[in-house]
Scaffold this active site. Sequence first.
Site, PDB file in Angstrom:
ATOM      1  N   GLY A   1      14.848  59.025  27.424  1.00 56.19           N
ATOM      2  CA  GLY A   1      15.756  59.403  28.329  1.00 56.19           C
ATOM      3  C   GLY A   1      17.061  58.374  28.238  1.00 56.19           C
ATOM      4  N   ASP A   2      16.868  57.345  27.864  1.00 56.23           N
ATOM      5  CA  ASP A   2      17.889  56.328  27.686  1.00 56.23           C
ATOM      6  C   ASP A   2      17.532  55.437  26.661  1.00 56.23           C
ATOM      7  OD1 ASP A   2      20.110  54.734  28.228  1.00 56.23           O
ATOM      8  OD2 ASP A   2      19.202  53.417  29.729  1.00 56.23           O
ATOM      9  N   LEU A   3      17.545  56.073  25.344  1.00 57.69           N
ATOM     10  CA  LEU A   3      17.163  55.559  24.137  1.00 57.69           C
ATOM     11  C   LEU A   3      18.022  55.292  23.285  1.00 57.69           C
ATOM     12  CD1 LEU A   3      14.393  54.989  22.866  1.00 57.69           C
ATOM     13  CD2 LEU A   3      14.564  57.158  21.411  1.00 57.69           C
ATOM     14  N   TRP A   4      18.992  54.163  23.666  1.00 62.68           N
ATOM     15  CA  TRP A   4      19.877  53.543  22.978  1.00 62.68           C
ATOM     16  C   TRP A   4      19.266  52.269  22.041  1.00 62.68           C
ATOM     17  CZ3 TRP A   4      22.499  48.724  23.562  1.00 62.68           C
ATOM     18  CH2 TRP A   4      22.116  47.909  24.725  1.00 62.68           C
TER      19      TRP A   4
ATOM     20  N   ASN B   1      17.081  49.442  23.475  1.00 58.81           N
ATOM     21  CA  ASN B   1      15.595  49.740  24.507  1.00 58.81           C
ATOM     22  C   ASN B   1      14.697  49.928  23.247  1.00 58.81           C
ATOM     23  OD1 ASN B   1      16.662  49.363  27.014  1.00 58.81           O
ATOM     24  ND2 ASN B   1      17.397  51.650  27.389  1.00 58.81           N
TER      25      ASN B   1
END
Length: 270
Positions: free
Chosen positions: A175-178, A181
């Site tokens: 969900g916040d896979l930049w 991370n």
Amino acid sequence: MRTVRSLGRSHAWELREAESPEWGRVFVKTDATSGSAAVFAAEAAGLRWLGEAGAVGVAEVLEVTGERLVVSWVEAGVASARTAEGFGRGLARLHAAGAEGFGAPWAGFIARIPMDNRPVGAWAEFYAVRRLAPFVRAARDAGRLSARDAGVLDRVAERLPAVAGPAEPPARIHGDLWSGNVMWVADGAVLVDPAAHGGHRETDLAMLALFGLPRLGAVLAAYQEETPLADGWRERVPLHQLHPLLVHVCLYGGSYRDSLLDAAARVLAL
């Protein structure tokens, strides 16, 4: 718990590397005001849920309180062809582990911003109602998007059923896979700091592309071998990048506005 070194600040949180008699080397995120209790609880729930799949490395939650979150320390390396392939296959298996629906049974956050995880309809409706509309409204209320800008995003939301691609079951996504991370380790990667929920697997892949993951081509090739993506997925990348770009507009202002509107224009041209 003894602090080894400060790792600076992120949003409202102090980050540090520490040494614990019980757990050894750990990563600690703290907020002395206890104002981040819900954020820490959501992050811990997401990490545990992702870890339950046993598909890819995930930081282990060691302690979560109203004032701090303690997770296992990850000694990150650099991406190689081998680790990129391992991560791509592991990410495909993580997504395939699935979710009960689009959303999650815990209140969500991305960075410091609340994110509504209550399930609603199929993915196109979930994305429009839970991921686009609240952030468009917040950005407009803060003066970071104009009424005209918001109207462009509203047109995208209306078109979602037509441009979302073939229906897929809910995937178990980070969900916040930049790239920040994704911590590279010997056999692949370890994931940290999620905004985890049941979502569309293309969302994680689009986020990897947004800020430039090293060896992304190798990751995607391995992912495709493990679980092929639906036709047209590359053309849908801008669609899945709209939400993270909206988050950045809300957090950091107009510097991300042009990228957001460019992505929206490409979606409307599909």
